[in-house]
Motif scaffolding. Structure first.
Motif, PDB file in Angstrom:
ATOM      1  N   LYS A 210      29.065  63.276  59.616  1.00 44.73           N
ATOM      2  CA  LYS A 210      30.257  63.913  59.046  1.00 44.73           C
ATOM      3  C   LYS A 210      31.167  64.467  60.133  1.00 44.73           C
ATOM      4  O   LYS A 210      31.817  65.502  59.959  1.00 44.73           O
ATOM      5  CB  LYS A 210      29.843  65.040  58.104  1.00 44.73           C
ATOM      6  CG  LYS A 210      29.136  64.556  56.848  1.00 44.73           C
ATOM      7  CD  LYS A 210      28.665  65.740  56.027  1.00 44.73           C
ATOM      8  CE  LYS A 210      27.832  65.279  54.835  1.00 44.73           C
ATOM      9  NZ  LYS A 210      27.130  66.410  54.204  1.00 44.73           N
ATOM     10  N   ALA A 211      31.182  63.808  61.266  1.00 49.48           N
ATOM     11  CA  ALA A 211      31.983  64.307  62.391  1.00 49.48           C
ATOM     12  C   ALA A 211      33.444  64.436  61.982  1.00 49.48           C
ATOM     13  O   ALA A 211      33.959  63.647  61.201  1.00 49.48           O
ATOM     14  CB  ALA A 211      31.852  63.363  63.580  1.00 49.48           C
ATOM     15  N   LYS A 212      34.104  65.448  62.548  1.00 51.50           N
ATOM     16  CA  LYS A 212      35.523  65.648  62.251  1.00 51.50           C
ATOM     17  C   LYS A 212      36.352  64.510  62.826  1.00 51.50           C
ATOM     18  O   LYS A 212      36.049  63.976  63.892  1.00 51.50           O
ATOM     19  CB  LYS A 212      35.994  66.969  62.870  1.00 51.50           C
ATOM     20  CG  LYS A 212      35.605  68.171  62.045  1.00 51.50           C
ATOM     21  CD  LYS A 212      36.328  69.410  62.555  1.00 51.50           C
ATOM     22  CE  LYS A 212      35.662  70.660  62.001  1.00 51.50           C
ATOM     23  NZ  LYS A 212      35.680  71.767  62.959  1.00 51.50           N
TER      24      LYS A 212
ATOM     25  N   GLU B  45      24.940  58.425  64.470  1.00 52.43           N
ATOM     26  CA  GLU B  45      23.576  58.836  64.800  1.00 52.43           C
ATOM     27  C   GLU B  45      23.519  60.343  65.047  1.00 52.43           C
ATOM     28  O   GLU B  45      22.534  60.998  64.743  1.00 52.43           O
ATOM     29  CB  GLU B  45      23.125  58.061  66.046  1.00 52.43           C
ATOM     30  CG  GLU B  45      21.622  58.143  66.287  1.00 52.43           C
ATOM     31  CD  GLU B  45      21.208  57.422  67.561  1.00 52.43           C
ATOM     32  OE1 GLU B  45      22.054  56.737  68.173  1.00 52.43           O
ATOM     33  OE2 GLU B  45      20.037  57.553  67.939  1.00 52.43           O
ATOM     34  N   ILE B  46      24.580  60.877  65.611  1.00 47.73           N
ATOM     35  CA  ILE B  46      24.597  62.297  65.971  1.00 47.73           C
ATOM     36  C   ILE B  46      25.120  63.164  64.836  1.00 47.73           C
ATOM     37  O   ILE B  46      24.569  64.219  64.533  1.00 47.73           O
ATOM     38  CB  ILE B  46      25.441  62.490  67.257  1.00 47.73           C
ATOM     39  CG1 ILE B  46      24.639  61.983  68.445  1.00 47.73           C
ATOM     40  CG2 ILE B  46      25.830  63.949  67.452  1.00 47.73           C
ATOM     41  CD1 ILE B  46      25.410  61.934  69.741  1.00 47.73           C
ATOM     42  N   ASN B  47      26.186  62.716  64.186  1.00 42.33           N
ATOM     43  CA  ASN B  47      26.791  63.536  63.136  1.00 42.33           C
ATOM     44  C   ASN B  47      27.601  62.647  62.188  1.00 42.33           C
ATOM     45  O   ASN B  47      28.753  62.331  62.462  1.00 42.33           O
ATOM     46  CB  ASN B  47      27.688  64.605  63.773  1.00 42.33           C
ATOM     47  CG  ASN B  47      28.277  65.541  62.736  1.00 42.33           C
ATOM     48  OD1 ASN B  47      28.126  65.338  61.534  1.00 42.33           O
ATOM     49  ND2 ASN B  47      28.963  66.567  63.206  1.00 42.33           N
TER      50      ASN B  47
ATOM     51  N   ARG C 185      39.144  64.597  64.287  1.00 40.97           N
ATOM     52  CA  ARG C 185      39.728  64.904  65.591  1.00 40.97           C
ATOM     53  C   ARG C 185      38.804  64.398  66.710  1.00 40.97           C
ATOM     54  O   ARG C 185      39.261  63.790  67.679  1.00 40.97           O
ATOM     55  CB  ARG C 185      39.939  66.416  65.717  1.00 40.97           C
ATOM     56  CG  ARG C 185      40.830  66.848  66.884  1.00 40.97           C
ATOM     57  CD  ARG C 185      40.001  67.280  68.063  1.00 40.97           C
ATOM     58  NE  ARG C 185      40.833  67.666  69.196  1.00 40.97           N
ATOM     59  CZ  ARG C 185      40.386  67.707  70.440  1.00 40.97           C
ATOM     60  NH1 ARG C 185      39.137  67.401  70.722  1.00 40.97           N
ATOM     61  NH2 ARG C 185      41.172  68.070  71.414  1.00 40.97           N
ATOM     62  N   GLU C 186      37.508  64.659  66.560  1.00 40.43           N
ATOM     63  CA  GLU C 186      36.567  64.203  67.593  1.00 40.43           C
ATOM     64  C   GLU C 186      36.336  62.698  67.502  1.00 40.43           C
ATOM     65  O   GLU C 186      36.117  62.039  68.518  1.00 40.43           O
ATOM     66  CB  GLU C 186      35.242  64.975  67.502  1.00 40.43           C
ATOM     67  CG  GLU C 186      35.358  66.476  67.750  1.00 40.43           C
ATOM     68  CD  GLU C 186      35.881  66.830  69.152  1.00 40.43           C
ATOM     69  OE1 GLU C 186      35.762  66.013  70.076  1.00 40.43           O
ATOM     70  OE2 GLU C 186      36.433  67.946  69.311  1.00 40.43           O
ATOM     71  N   MET C 187      36.377  62.132  66.281  1.00 41.80           N
ATOM     72  CA  MET C 187      36.252  60.677  66.150  1.00 41.80           C
ATOM     73  C   MET C 187      37.388  59.988  66.908  1.00 41.80           C
ATOM     74  O   MET C 187      37.176  58.995  67.597  1.00 41.80           O
ATOM     75  CB  MET C 187      36.286  60.255  64.674  1.00 41.80           C
ATOM     76  CG  MET C 187      34.982  60.406  63.928  1.00 41.80           C
ATOM     77  SD  MET C 187      33.565  59.543  64.683  1.00 41.80           S
ATOM     78  CE  MET C 187      34.019  57.839  64.375  1.00 41.80           C
ATOM     79  N   ASP C 188      38.596  60.517  66.777  1.00 46.95           N
ATOM     80  CA  ASP C 188      39.742  59.908  67.470  1.00 46.95           C
ATOM     81  C   ASP C 188      39.591  60.025  68.988  1.00 46.95           C
ATOM     82  O   ASP C 188      39.890  59.084  69.726  1.00 46.95           O
ATOM     83  CB  ASP C 188      41.049  60.551  67.004  1.00 46.95           C
ATOM     84  CG  ASP C 188      41.492  59.992  65.656  1.00 46.95           C
ATOM     85  OD1 ASP C 188      40.718  59.225  65.063  1.00 46.95           O
ATOM     86  OD2 ASP C 188      42.605  60.313  65.212  1.00 46.95           O
ATOM     87  N   GLN C 189      39.126  61.194  69.434  1.00 45.26           N
ATOM     88  CA  GLN C 189      38.884  61.383  70.875  1.00 45.26           C
ATOM     89  C   GLN C 189      37.890  60.319  71.360  1.00 45.26           C
ATOM     90  O   GLN C 189      38.055  59.721  72.421  1.00 45.26           O
ATOM     91  CB  GLN C 189      38.301  62.792  71.099  1.00 45.26           C
ATOM     92  CG  GLN C 189      38.030  63.164  72.537  1.00 45.26           C
ATOM     93  CD  GLN C 189      39.199  63.922  73.178  1.00 45.26           C
ATOM     94  OE1 GLN C 189      40.259  63.373  73.416  1.00 45.26           O
ATOM     95  NE2 GLN C 189      38.985  65.184  73.468  1.00 45.26           N
ATOM     96  N   LEU C 190      36.857  60.081  70.532  1.00 48.46           N
ATOM     97  CA  LEU C 190      35.826  59.096  70.879  1.00 48.46           C
ATOM     98  C   LEU C 190      36.384  57.675  70.872  1.00 48.46           C
ATOM     99  O   LEU C 190      36.259  56.924  71.852  1.00 48.46           O
ATOM    100  CB  LEU C 190      34.672  59.207  69.876  1.00 48.46           C
ATOM    101  CG  LEU C 190      33.518  58.215  70.025  1.00 48.46           C
ATOM    102  CD1 LEU C 190      32.713  58.495  71.284  1.00 48.46           C
ATOM    103  CD2 LEU C 190      32.602  58.263  68.804  1.00 48.46           C
TER     104      LEU C 190
ATOM    105  N   LYS D  67      27.305  55.297  67.440  1.00 52.06           N
ATOM    106  CA  LYS D  67      26.842  56.415  68.251  1.00 52.06           C
ATOM    107  C   LYS D  67      27.152  57.743  67.565  1.00 52.06           C
ATOM    108  O   LYS D  67      26.332  58.664  67.539  1.00 52.06           O
ATOM    109  CB  LYS D  67      27.552  56.419  69.619  1.00 52.06           C
ATOM    110  CG  LYS D  67      26.881  55.578  70.689  1.00 52.06           C
ATOM    111  CD  LYS D  67      27.710  55.663  71.997  1.00 52.06           C
ATOM    112  CE  LYS D  67      27.133  54.774  73.079  1.00 52.06           C
ATOM    113  NZ  LYS D  67      26.371  55.504  74.105  1.00 52.06           N
ATOM    114  N   ALA D  68      28.347  57.840  67.024  1.00 49.76           N
ATOM    115  CA  ALA D  68      28.762  59.073  66.353  1.00 49.76           C
ATOM    116  C   ALA D  68      27.906  59.310  65.099  1.00 49.76           C
ATOM    117  O   ALA D  68      27.428  60.420  64.857  1.00 49.76           O
ATOM    118  CB  ALA D  68      30.235  59.000  65.987  1.00 49.76           C
TER     119      ALA D  68
ATOM    120  N   LEU E 125      30.888  52.548  69.065  1.00 45.28           N
ATOM    121  CA  LEU E 125      31.187  53.971  69.218  1.00 45.28           C
ATOM    122  C   LEU E 125      30.973  54.697  67.889  1.00 45.28           C
ATOM    123  O   LEU E 125      30.425  55.799  67.852  1.00 45.28           O
ATOM    124  CB  LEU E 125      32.619  54.169  69.726  1.00 45.28           C
ATOM    125  CG  LEU E 125      32.880  53.726  71.174  1.00 45.28           C
ATOM    126  CD1 LEU E 125      34.365  53.834  71.517  1.00 45.28           C
ATOM    127  CD2 LEU E 125      32.058  54.558  72.162  1.00 45.28           C
TER     128      LEU E 125
END
Lengths: 402, 402
Positions: free
Chosen positions: A60-62, A56-58, A64-69, A53-54, A50
């Motif tokens: 520096k994802a936040k 590859e897309i971003n 909050r969204e990493m935890d959701q993922l 996957k993150a 997971l």
């Protein structure tokens, strides 16, 4: 009838066969007349997949969204384990972190548990269900998902055991318990029957990767009796509790930690506040310092030497080089070192312990660069290449051969 | 400023590249000054992969745990899409079904939406966030996760559009809109600019797999304007609404459905209640009957012929053979048939429509086994091998060639 919390890590549920193996351990415990709450991590490499996957897309994802993922990982493993338990004919229900009442603060990625509202857990146990709970995750005051960070599932298990006043919290891993040294490296390493929380904490901190530190701290705080045992060979493991029998051993274990960098600040002017100046700079950047040694240098200067984690070595050097107070000092970093430690609650009443350790090292011609002691441990910093020999030598000196 | 709900299916977010493509469509809509709520399905094969994992462990897993498992699929896709939108520099937040306020009944696997509590959605829009919502899932009164079943994400999107009184609900698919016939099969197939809810419902029921039936029903009920368009080529698609311009066409489309079995019950004694007896038996087993034809047979008997889905054909035969009332009847099932239909709200005022359709089939020597009509559609049952020729013939007869 006892209430037992069982925790299984990602490798224990990595595929269908292993999930069934865990289901059998759990249902055997239930069949024996116990109430059972099971805490599981995400399957095998799910979390890493997971994260990839993150990335590859971003990248520096936040958080909050990493935890959701990432929370999806345990969601998959708990429902699969529940299905496996169902297939063996036992009543079962899976609960996500928030369904199990895990309330955390809002530090996404490494949230702290604030409390557990155990109503749902208790209701499902009252219905005679085996309850499978997603480890590692919770919910904050905004109704957003959070994760607890590294080793979070151990902490989840201990927290549930504390909230439900469980009789025991069993942590299943891929080793059979806590050993006096790494059994893959030291031939005579022995499995301990019992160990105290404090000893376990020192061992965990010093590099024995059996239990997460936060979970041991929490177990100590709430007096949760822990057992570390193997999911592949579920014979009795090691019990972690407040007072442990000593089994005729002066020490509980010998550990090795290679994640160490030795930073030397040489020839510092001997003014007041120099040490404060150095260590406040490091703490501002969240760099944890482990061992500190200060000695007199030549010409009214002093030398300050300390250890940090390997990653932080170069960062610390750069920080200090930029400091106006240390312009004349020579700053060097040695990452080719290791920390070897002995741990045991009994050593404080045995003054010869340190001598015995140093003697064992001296006999093997191993040079000690730094020494640090606490009531229940002694650590030495040595060359990295000597580490394995040092562990063997010290282990032989302290642990009786069966 | 408009409020637009956009829905993307699993193939539209199947990999990182496609997720970025969706992020660009969404942010273009936001940049144009609109509020945007995005509903996404699970990525590509995620749902099938999760089902396979469950099957391996427990082929008869309870629906409650299946829903807990499957809901992880959209959890992954929404957080990844949120990260993609973040990377383009736009404010965004992802919400799970329950976070978005989707309350459903407790029919796990095919739950119905009871209501949407839009507080969180509205709060996030007020913070100028693009809101990414997990389609297909909700929560029941026990705080357990539920899924909406086949086509559920379309329904989620329409439900949000209705709850927020959105100006438009755009359903992005892999086709550019609703066509008069399957464009892969019929050369002259034309994309429709507009179509009514009722026509779309007939088309959906008759096998055009563009939109899920429940979502069209809900759109009609709450007057939500739908647009069907392509995520790969986002030019204007087909608008679905209450009243649509006819574009000089008598009919909107020609469809083919091969999922048909023709069951014949021949030589039934002509007693009252025979038809009731047959069809109540079928409905008790949840077998939907589509077309029914009854005719007189010989010697004071009658023949009853009806169609069901292909799967249900043999089930229906078995059920009826076991019936004591039908001992003397001959029951046969023909699964080698297809249903070809024309749909158009205008046909009721054009009495020649049916004749024109039958003529087109007659000219190609295609035999009609059964006929069924409603106000806005005419269906015929023919041999399966004639189906494609029949669609072409009927399409050529009705749809003007550009």
């Amino acid at each position: 009838m006892s209430l037992i919390v069982q925790k299984f890590g990602g490798s224990s549920v990595a595929n269908a066969e292993r999930v069934m193996n865990v289901a059998r351990i759990v249902t055997d415990t239930y069949k024996a007349g116990n109430e059972v709450v099971v805490v599981v991590s995400a399957q095998g490499d799910t979390t890493d997949d997971l994260i990839a996957k993150a990335q590859e897309i971003n990248p520096k994802a936040k958080n909050r969204e990493m935890d959701q993922l990432l929370a999806a990982g345990e969601q998959i493993s708990i429902s699969l384990l529940a299905m496996a338990i169902e297939s063996l004919g036992f009543p079962v229900i899976s609960l996500l972190g928030w369904q199990a009442g895990f309330n955390t603060n809002s530090v996404y990625g490494s949230a702290r548990i604030k409390n557990i509202k155990p109503n749902r857990l208790q209701a499902e146990l009252a219905r005679h269900n085996i309850v499978v709970v997603a480890g590692f995750q919770g919910i904050n005051r905004y109704d957003d998902l959070t994760t607890l960070g590294r080793g979070g599932s151990d902490t989840s298990a201990v927290a549930i055991a504390a909230a439900l006043h469980a009789d025991k919290c069993q942590i299943f891993t891929d080793v059979e318990g806590v050993y006096t040294a790494d059994p893959r490296k030291v031939e005579n390493a022995r499995k301990l029957k019992e160990i105290t929380y404090d000893e376990m904490l020192e061992l965990a901190t010093l590099g024995a990767q059996v239990l997460n530190n936060r979970s041991v701290e929490m177990a100590k705080k709430y007096s949760v009796e822990l057992e570390v045992l193997s999911s592949l060979n579920p014979i009795p493991g090691t019990i972690v509790k407040e007072v442990a029998k000593m089994e005729k051993m002066l020490i509980r274990g010998v550990t090795k930690d290679k994640d160490v960098a030795l930073v030397s600040v040489l020839g510092v002017k001997d003014n007041p506040g120099v040490a404060f100046n150095i260590f406040s700079k490091l703490s501002q950047k969240n760099i944890n310092v482990d061992i500190i040694l200060q000695s007199f240098g030549r010409d009214n200067t002093k030398d300050i030497v300390f250890t940090v984690s390997k990653d932080n070595g170069p960062v610390a050097v750069k920080l200090l080089e930029e400091s106006s107070h240390l312009q004349e000092a020579k700053i060097v970093c040695d990452t080719n070192v290791a920390k070897v430690s002995i741990v045991g609650a009994g050593m404080e009443s045995h003054p010869g312990t340190a001598t015995k350790m140093f003697e064992a090292l001296y006999e093997r011609d191993i040079n000690i660069k730094m020494i640090s002691t606490s009531e229940i441990k002694i650590s030495v910093i040595i060359d990295a290449e000597d580490a394995d020999r040092a562990v063997s030598a010290v282990h032989n000196a302290f642990i009786p051969n069966d």
